[in-house]
Write a protein that holds these residues in place. Structure first.
Motif, PDB file in Angstrom:
ATOM      1  N   UNK A  91      -5.231   7.855  -0.124  1.00  0.00           N
ATOM      2  CA  UNK A  91      -4.523   9.112  -0.381  1.00  0.00           C
ATOM      3  C   UNK A  91      -5.540  10.246  -0.502  1.00  0.00           C
ATOM      4  N   UNK A  92      -6.596  10.006  -1.275  1.00  0.00           N
ATOM      5  CA  UNK A  92      -7.597  11.043  -1.532  1.00  0.00           C
ATOM      6  C   UNK A  92      -8.466  11.356  -0.321  1.00  0.00           C
ATOM      7  N   UNK A  93      -9.004  10.321   0.309  1.00  0.00           N
ATOM      8  CA  UNK A  93      -9.971  10.543   1.393  1.00  0.00           C
ATOM      9  C   UNK A  93      -9.311  10.908   2.711  1.00  0.00           C
ATOM     10  N   UNK A 122       0.164   9.904   2.650  1.00  0.00           N
ATOM     11  CA  UNK A 122       1.174   9.889   1.595  1.00  0.00           C
ATOM     12  C   UNK A 122       1.020   8.562   0.851  1.00  0.00           C
ATOM     13  N   UNK A 123       1.383   8.536  -0.452  1.00  0.00           N
ATOM     14  CA  UNK A 123       1.287   7.286  -1.200  1.00  0.00           C
ATOM     15  C   UNK A 123       2.079   6.173  -0.513  1.00  0.00           C
ATOM     16  N   UNK A 124       3.176   6.543   0.155  1.00  0.00           N
ATOM     17  CA  UNK A 124       3.990   5.537   0.824  1.00  0.00           C
ATOM     18  C   UNK A 124       3.226   4.877   1.976  1.00  0.00           C
ATOM     19  N   UNK A 159     -13.587   9.394  11.369  1.00  0.00           N
ATOM     20  CA  UNK A 159     -13.922  10.496  12.267  1.00  0.00           C
ATOM     21  C   UNK A 159     -12.743  10.989  13.104  1.00  0.00           C
ATOM     22  N   UNK A 160     -11.522  10.526  12.785  1.00  0.00           N
ATOM     23  CA  UNK A 160     -10.359  10.977  13.579  1.00  0.00           C
ATOM     24  C   UNK A 160      -9.305  11.577  12.662  1.00  0.00           C
ATOM     25  N   UNK A 161      -8.221  12.082  13.260  1.00  0.00           N
ATOM     26  CA  UNK A 161      -7.112  12.623  12.492  1.00  0.00           C
ATOM     27  C   UNK A 161      -6.413  11.460  11.773  1.00  0.00           C
ATOM     28  N   UNK A 162      -6.526  11.436  10.430  1.00  0.00           N
ATOM     29  CA  UNK A 162      -6.074  10.274   9.665  1.00  0.00           C
ATOM     30  C   UNK A 162      -4.568  10.070   9.726  1.00  0.00           C
ATOM     31  N   UNK A 194      -7.870   1.078  -3.688  1.00  0.00           N
ATOM     32  CA  UNK A 194      -8.002   1.407  -2.270  1.00  0.00           C
ATOM     33  C   UNK A 194      -6.880   2.353  -1.838  1.00  0.00           C
ATOM     34  N   UNK A 195      -5.706   2.136  -2.397  1.00  0.00           N
ATOM     35  CA  UNK A 195      -4.571   2.996  -2.069  1.00  0.00           C
ATOM     36  C   UNK A 195      -4.877   4.438  -2.484  1.00  0.00           C
ATOM     37  N   UNK A 196      -5.387   4.585  -3.702  1.00  0.00           N
ATOM     38  CA  UNK A 196      -5.722   5.938  -4.179  1.00  0.00           C
ATOM     39  C   UNK A 196      -6.761   6.582  -3.278  1.00  0.00           C
TER      40      UNK A 196
END
Ligand code: ADP
Ligand code: MG
Length: 486
Positions: free
Chosen positions: A315-317, A321-323, A344-347, A310-312
């Motif tokens: 980061x990908x979607x 940052x990984x942190x 649908x928003x600014x992540x 889920x962390x990856x």
């Protein structure tokens, strides 16, 4: 992050291995049908089996076996096709059998590993030695009566997974990160609720010290630490204590110790037993536990998404940052909450609001995210109003505080308090004209090339509008007006 401790005679390295007891999330006990609900009246959840009445036979709870296998799979561990229950013999008043049924030589789960996320972004692998099934003991209660101890057998027979790490950790921070990660995995898999206060997750910390590069030193085991903060404090204290003893020419006795949170120290409880003291032998009342491949494969394919994956994905979607992603996957509810807000928003904006504003308020008030007065939908609504320019960033903080206190949504609060951002140029022009009028000195300075005074004008406009002016619009009008020849 090889963190060394400095002693009087040079550097030391601490070595930590953790044994975690995780109560399995299932309705019945490991070998009886009695319920396992937390907090019930004493001795109301005790079957004849749990009370060790003569002639009773244990019957293995299949749900507990499933959860142990699912957890093993989530720990990338070897699932053993055959495991064996053994009796671990010792006397204690809250153990009516006179032995604990556990797995010894042949545990249900063998070697695995988990990745821990360290504060500096480094990822480290910690080996898992084994995971075995065992039953919990009852509880002795010593503080209710001046001369008597009470026994509550509700916990007797409750199914536990004991998860044993390799001595791979080198600092209290790593030990903390390990427990956090393990707890996240257990919660994603839902095999244990991970609640340390209620004792569903208990940690024994094995700590030793050595000169960097030396063989392992003699360890002490600190029993039943019930929070990550105490775990770190206990490890720090214990390592220092051992260094001091060795530097003064002493040796470490292998022993079991307790952490006293009030004093911040560990103290000796008993000298360490060896395996042979327990007279382990296979329980003659229980057959070996044989698992077939189909059973295991079935559980493997139905595992939910795990924290690392889920962390990856975060980061990908979402471009986090990984942190930030690592913080969010600490708890399943948190990740779910974030994904609802971010949809649908600014992540990045969503991540900031969730990890700093929301977490800050939740931590301060000791509220779990599942009980948050601001729902994920309401948080999304606030971010939308901010992104559209209906409110300014500064006002948004106030609105959020208000949402947290009242449980209302952002639109209602903005309406009620008249907090809409003023982007109407006409209205702003009038206010700005008045400010320029008052600030003839500042106008001179600005025209003389002092760009910094612009801040003074913006500040005045914000004061006039209680922070509601759209800063971008204010800047544009100010620059235009100040450039005009008067
Ligand atoms: P026991 O069950 O008797 O406590 P184990 O051999 O199963 O003993 O080890 C228990 C834990 O102690 C494991 O987590 C292991 O990683 C850790 N451990 C073993 N040796 C050391 C050591 N020298 N220093 C720190 N931890 C250790
Ligand atoms: Mg132990």
């Amino acid at each position: 992050m090889a963190e060394l401790l400095t002693g009087a005679s040079g550097d030391w390295e601490m070595v930590i291995g953790l044994e975690v007891h995780a109560q399995i999330n299932c309705e019945a006990k490991l070998f009886s049908g009695a319920p396992t609900t937390f907090g019930a009246e004493p001795n109301t959840q005790v079957s004849l089996v749990d009370a060790a009445m003569p002639g009773m036979l244990p019957v293995l709870n299949e749900a507990a076996v499933r959860e142990a296998v699912r957890t093993g799979l989530a720990l990338n561990a070897q699932i053993n096709r055959r495991s064996i229950f053994a009796r671990k013999n010792y006397f204690y008043p809250d153990l009516p059998f006179g032995y604990q049924i556990t797995q010894y030589e042949a545990p249900i789960v063998g070697e695995g590993e988990i990745e821990i996320d360290l504060p500096d972004g480094e990822v480290k692998r910690i080996g898992i030695e084994r995971l075995h099934l065992e039953q919990d003991a009852g509880k002795s209660i010593h503080d209710q009566h001046p001369t008597k101890s009470y026994i509550d057998l509700n916990r007797a027979g409750v199914p536990l997974m004991e998860i044993v790490s390799r001595p791979d950790m080198r600092s209290s921070a790593e030990a903390g990160a390990y427990v956090e990660k393990l707890r996240a995995i257990l919660r994603f898999v839902e095999s244990c609720d991970g609640n340390m206060q209620e004792g569903s997750l208990r940690v024994d910390a094995n700590v030793s010290v050595r000169r960097p590069g030396d063989e392992l030193g003699t360890r002490c085991e600190i029993k039943n630490v019930n929070s990550i903060r105490f775990l770190k404090l206990a490890i720090e204290y214990e390592a220092r204590r051992q260094i001091e003893i060795i530097e003064e020419g002493g040796t470490i006795d292998q022993e079991t110790r307790l952490f006293d949170p009030n004093r911040g120290e560990t103290r000796s409880m008993r000298s360490k037993e060896d395996a042979h003291d327990y007279r382990y032998f296979p329980d003659p009342d229980l057959l070996p536990l044989d698992l077939d491949d189909a059973f295991i494969e079935d559980l493997r394919t139905s595992l939910p998404e795990l924290p690392d994956h889920r962390k990856q994905r975060l980061v990908g979607d979402y471009g986090l940052s990984p942190y930030d992603a690592g913080i969010l996957v600490g708890e399943k509810e948190t990740t779910d909450y974030f994904e609802t807000v971010a949809a649908g928003r600014d992540a990045k904006l969503a991540a900031n609001w969730v990890t700093s504003d929301l977490f800050g308020r939740l931590n301060k008030s000791g509220i779990a995210i599942s009980e948050s007065p601001v729902s994920a939908e309401a948080m999304g609504g606030l971010i939308d109003l901010l992104a559209e320019g209906t409110i300014s960033g500064r006002i948004a903080k106030d609105v959020f505080d208000n949402m947290f206190e009242t449980g209302k949504d952002a639109a209602a609060i903005i309406e009620e308090k008249g907090l809409k951002q003023i982007s109407d140029t006409g209205e702003l022009e009038t206010i700005i004209a008045a400010v320029i009028e008052r600030g003839s000195n500042q106008v001179k300075q600005f025209r003389g090339g002092n760009e910094k005074v612009l801040g003074w004008f913006v500040g005045q406009v914000m004061k006039e509008t209680q922070g509601k002016a759209n800063p971008q619009t204010v800047n544009e009008i100010l620059r235009r007006k100040l450039a005009e020849k008067t």
